[in-house]
Design a protein around this motif. Structure first.
Motif, PDB file in Angstrom:
ATOM      1  N   VAL A   1     -19.870 -14.550  89.471  1.00  0.00           N
ATOM      2  CA  VAL A   1     -20.091 -14.330  88.034  1.00  0.00           C
ATOM      3  C   VAL A   1     -19.782 -15.622  87.280  1.00  0.00           C
ATOM      4  CG1 VAL A   1     -19.549 -11.861  88.169  1.00  0.00           C
ATOM      5  CG2 VAL A   1     -17.718 -13.502  87.666  1.00  0.00           C
TER       6      VAL A   1
ATOM      7  N   ALA B   1     -19.807  -6.515  84.404  1.00  0.00           N
ATOM      8  CA  ALA B   1     -19.214  -7.320  85.480  1.00  0.00           C
ATOM      9  C   ALA B   1     -17.732  -7.583  85.207  1.00  0.00           C
ATOM     10  CB  ALA B   1     -19.979  -8.626  85.648  1.00  0.00           C
ATOM     11  N   TYR B   2     -17.363  -7.870  83.955  1.00  0.00           N
ATOM     12  CA  TYR B   2     -15.960  -8.166  83.657  1.00  0.00           C
ATOM     13  C   TYR B   2     -15.072  -6.947  83.911  1.00  0.00           C
ATOM     14  CZ  TYR B   2     -16.604  -5.969  79.054  1.00  0.00           C
ATOM     15  OH  TYR B   2     -16.858  -5.091  78.039  1.00  0.00           O
TER      16      TYR B   2
ATOM     17  N   THR C   1     -17.022 -14.480  82.245  1.00  0.00           N
ATOM     18  CA  THR C   1     -16.806 -13.114  82.725  1.00  0.00           C
ATOM     19  C   THR C   1     -15.383 -12.971  83.253  1.00  0.00           C
ATOM     20  OG1 THR C   1     -19.146 -12.907  83.279  1.00  0.00           O
ATOM     21  CG2 THR C   1     -17.627 -11.366  84.370  1.00  0.00           C
TER      22      THR C   1
END
Length: 117
Positions: free
Chosen positions: A44, A9-10, A48
């Motif tokens: 998120v 996700a990051y 993140t």
């Protein structure tokens, strides 16, 4: 964030912000939203977002100022160190010398072609 995307996700957040900077949607000097607001927008965790911003900071696309926030770098292309600039000048000199040599060889070849019957 796309669940079909194999990246973390990051990495997806960093890529999205990178694209916005490159396209001009986020302009030089513009302050980014806070981590909590971005975490909510991207769906998120705040950690993140921090990780994504760390990546962009290392790439010199953003800068953070204590107590002020995080901003799009004013000129990420000019973030080179003096050593890097000196190295580039040296490399450009080598390229110029190589081009001069190629041009002189081309001149000689053109002369030889013109002298042929």
């Amino acid at each position: 964030m796309s669940p079909d995307d194999p990246r973390n996700a990051y990495e997806q957040v960093a890529d999205d912000l990178r694209k916005k900077i490159a396209s001009g949607a986020l302009k030089a000097g513009q302050r980014l939203d806070g981590n909590a607001k971005m975490a909510e927008r991207y769906g998120v965790a705040a950690m993140t977002i921090r990780h994504a911003l760390d990546i962009l900071r290392k790439e010199r696309l953003i800068v953070s100022q204590q107590g002020r926030g995080t901003f799009v770098a004013s000129d990420p292309e000019s973030a080179e160190s003096p050593e890097q600039a000196t190295q580039m000048v040296g490399e450009l000199g080598e390229i110029k010398a190589a081009l001069d040599l190629i041009n002189s060889r081309l001149d000689r070849l053109e002369e030889q072609v013109r002298e042929r019957p």
